[in-house]
Design a protein around this motif. Sequence first.
Motif, PDB file in Angstrom:
ATOM      1  N   GLN A 151      54.739  19.191  51.545  1.00  0.00           N
ATOM      2  CA  GLN A 151      53.438  18.537  51.549  1.00  0.00           C
ATOM      3  C   GLN A 151      53.479  17.222  50.780  1.00  0.00           C
ATOM      4  N   PRO A 152      52.587  16.284  51.108  1.00  0.00           N
ATOM      5  CA  PRO A 152      52.518  15.050  50.320  1.00  0.00           C
ATOM      6  C   PRO A 152      52.353  15.353  48.837  1.00  0.00           C
ATOM      7  N   GLY A 153      53.088  14.610  48.015  1.00  0.00           N
ATOM      8  CA  GLY A 153      53.097  14.849  46.586  1.00  0.00           C
ATOM      9  C   GLY A 153      54.137  15.841  46.126  1.00  0.00           C
ATOM     10  N   GLY A 154      54.778  16.511  47.051  1.00  0.00           N
ATOM     11  CA  GLY A 154      55.775  17.502  46.719  1.00  0.00           C
ATOM     12  C   GLY A 154      57.137  16.902  46.435  1.00  0.00           C
ATOM     13  N   SER A 155      58.107  17.784  46.191  1.00  0.00           N
ATOM     14  CA  SER A 155      59.453  17.372  45.815  1.00  0.00           C
ATOM     15  C   SER A 155      60.501  18.117  46.625  1.00  0.00           C
ATOM     16  N   LEU A 156      61.634  17.469  46.809  1.00  0.00           N
ATOM     17  CA  LEU A 156      62.816  18.064  47.402  1.00  0.00           C
ATOM     18  C   LEU A 156      64.042  17.552  46.676  1.00  0.00           C
ATOM     19  N   ARG A 157      65.090  18.359  46.656  1.00  0.00           N
ATOM     20  CA  ARG A 157      66.364  17.952  46.086  1.00  0.00           C
ATOM     21  C   ARG A 157      67.439  18.083  47.158  1.00  0.00           C
ATOM     22  N   LEU A 158      67.995  16.962  47.581  1.00  0.00           N
ATOM     23  CA  LEU A 158      69.051  16.951  48.570  1.00  0.00           C
ATOM     24  C   LEU A 158      70.415  17.037  47.890  1.00  0.00           C
ATOM     25  N   SER A 159      71.335  17.727  48.539  1.00  0.00           N
ATOM     26  CA  SER A 159      72.699  17.842  48.050  1.00  0.00           C
ATOM     27  C   SER A 159      73.670  17.328  49.095  1.00  0.00           C
ATOM     28  N   CYS A 160      74.768  16.769  48.637  1.00  0.00           N
ATOM     29  CA  CYS A 160      75.840  16.297  49.499  1.00  0.00           C
ATOM     30  C   CYS A 160      77.144  16.863  48.958  1.00  0.00           C
ATOM     31  N   LYS A 161      77.632  17.901  49.614  1.00  0.00           N
ATOM     32  CA  LYS A 161      78.867  18.564  49.214  1.00  0.00           C
ATOM     33  C   LYS A 161      80.021  18.013  50.043  1.00  0.00           C
ATOM     34  N   VAL A 162      81.087  17.606  49.377  1.00  0.00           N
ATOM     35  CA  VAL A 162      82.254  17.073  50.075  1.00  0.00           C
ATOM     36  C   VAL A 162      83.454  17.971  49.840  1.00  0.00           C
ATOM     37  N   SER A 163      84.367  17.956  50.798  1.00  0.00           N
ATOM     38  CA  SER A 163      85.600  18.718  50.702  1.00  0.00           C
ATOM     39  C   SER A 163      86.733  17.899  51.300  1.00  0.00           C
ATOM     40  N   ARG A 164      87.944  18.346  51.072  1.00  0.00           N
ATOM     41  CA  ARG A 164      89.161  17.728  51.590  1.00  0.00           C
ATOM     42  C   ARG A 164      89.511  16.414  50.902  1.00  0.00           C
ATOM     43  N   PHE A 165      88.696  15.985  49.960  1.00  0.00           N
ATOM     44  CA  PHE A 165      89.040  14.857  49.121  1.00  0.00           C
ATOM     45  C   PHE A 165      88.282  14.977  47.808  1.00  0.00           C
ATOM     46  N   THR A 166      88.660  14.169  46.847  1.00  0.00           N
ATOM     47  CA  THR A 166      88.089  14.239  45.515  1.00  0.00           C
ATOM     48  C   THR A 166      86.971  13.214  45.372  1.00  0.00           C
ATOM     49  N   LEU A 167      85.752  13.694  45.171  1.00  0.00           N
ATOM     50  CA  LEU A 167      84.592  12.815  45.120  1.00  0.00           C
ATOM     51  C   LEU A 167      84.661  11.813  43.976  1.00  0.00           C
ATOM     52  N   ALA A 168      85.412  12.122  42.938  1.00  0.00           N
ATOM     53  CA  ALA A 168      85.495  11.253  41.767  1.00  0.00           C
ATOM     54  C   ALA A 168      86.074   9.873  42.082  1.00  0.00           C
ATOM     55  N   TYR A 169      86.667   9.693  43.246  1.00  0.00           N
ATOM     56  CA  TYR A 169      87.207   8.408  43.650  1.00  0.00           C
ATOM     57  C   TYR A 169      86.291   7.649  44.616  1.00  0.00           C
ATOM     58  N   TYR A 170      85.079   8.138  44.840  1.00  0.00           N
ATOM     59  CA  TYR A 170      84.189   7.592  45.856  1.00  0.00           C
ATOM     60  C   TYR A 170      82.814   7.258  45.293  1.00  0.00           C
ATOM     61  N   ALA A 171      82.282   6.108  45.705  1.00  0.00           N
ATOM     62  CA  ALA A 171      80.865   5.829  45.491  1.00  0.00           C
ATOM     63  C   ALA A 171      80.047   6.604  46.521  1.00  0.00           C
ATOM     64  N   ILE A 172      78.791   6.894  46.186  1.00  0.00           N
ATOM     65  CA  ILE A 172      77.916   7.670  47.054  1.00  0.00           C
ATOM     66  C   ILE A 172      76.669   6.859  47.389  1.00  0.00           C
ATOM     67  N   GLY A 173      76.270   6.901  48.643  1.00  0.00           N
ATOM     68  CA  GLY A 173      75.026   6.293  49.070  1.00  0.00           C
ATOM     69  C   GLY A 173      74.183   7.267  49.865  1.00  0.00           C
ATOM     70  N   TRP A 174      72.871   7.140  49.727  1.00  0.00           N
ATOM     71  CA  TRP A 174      71.930   7.880  50.559  1.00  0.00           C
ATOM     72  C   TRP A 174      71.183   6.891  51.439  1.00  0.00           C
ATOM     73  N   PHE A 175      71.080   7.218  52.719  1.00  0.00           N
ATOM     74  CA  PHE A 175      70.385   6.402  53.700  1.00  0.00           C
ATOM     75  C   PHE A 175      69.413   7.279  54.467  1.00  0.00           C
ATOM     76  N   ARG A 176      68.439   6.662  55.098  1.00  0.00           N
ATOM     77  CA  ARG A 176      67.497   7.423  55.906  1.00  0.00           C
ATOM     78  C   ARG A 176      67.131   6.648  57.161  1.00  0.00           C
ATOM     79  N   GLN A 177      66.755   7.386  58.185  1.00  0.00           N
ATOM     80  CA  GLN A 177      66.362   6.778  59.441  1.00  0.00           C
ATOM     81  C   GLN A 177      65.155   7.522  60.006  1.00  0.00           C
ATOM     82  N   ALA A 178      64.050   6.814  60.114  1.00  0.00           N
ATOM     83  CA  ALA A 178      62.842   7.346  60.719  1.00  0.00           C
ATOM     84  C   ALA A 178      62.839   7.010  62.207  1.00  0.00           C
ATOM     85  N   PRO A 179      62.089   7.756  63.016  1.00  0.00           N
ATOM     86  CA  PRO A 179      62.042   7.475  64.453  1.00  0.00           C
ATOM     87  C   PRO A 179      61.646   6.037  64.748  1.00  0.00           C
TER      88      PRO A 179
END
Length: 130
Positions: A13-41
């Motif tokens: 609902q409007p005013g609410g909260s969510l927590r998104l997670s991005c789990k990676v495997s097959r490589f070590t995340l400590a060597y990578y920058a992370i970005g979040w992007f979004r696309q609306a219709p």
Amino acid sequence: QGELVESGGGLVQPGGSLRLSCKVSRFTLAYYAIGWFRQAPGKEREGVSSISISSRNTWYADSVKGRFTISRDNARNTGYLQMNSLNVEDTAIYYCAVVKIEGPDSDDYLPTLRYQYDHWGQGTQVTVSS
């Protein structure tokens, strides 16, 4: 390349909260920058937030500044996006992306543009509606 899996999306609902997670495997995340992007219709994919390897540098789009918080846990190979005070304009598919950073000052480098990232997750739907 490496596996990226987003989770945590859903209906809120409007005013609410969510927590998104991005789990990676097959490589070590400590060597990578992370970005979040979004696309609306009918809209272009836009940057939401980015975080450097060290976590010392972060970037937020003006539309989410003060409401969203990006973080990472390198030991768990996971990135996070905490989203508070959500509104209907936040409705979109949210994508996690990473890029390996090498060279001098790599720990603090902060890419913020879509073309700078080369590994992408499948996306998770966030819908804000009453």
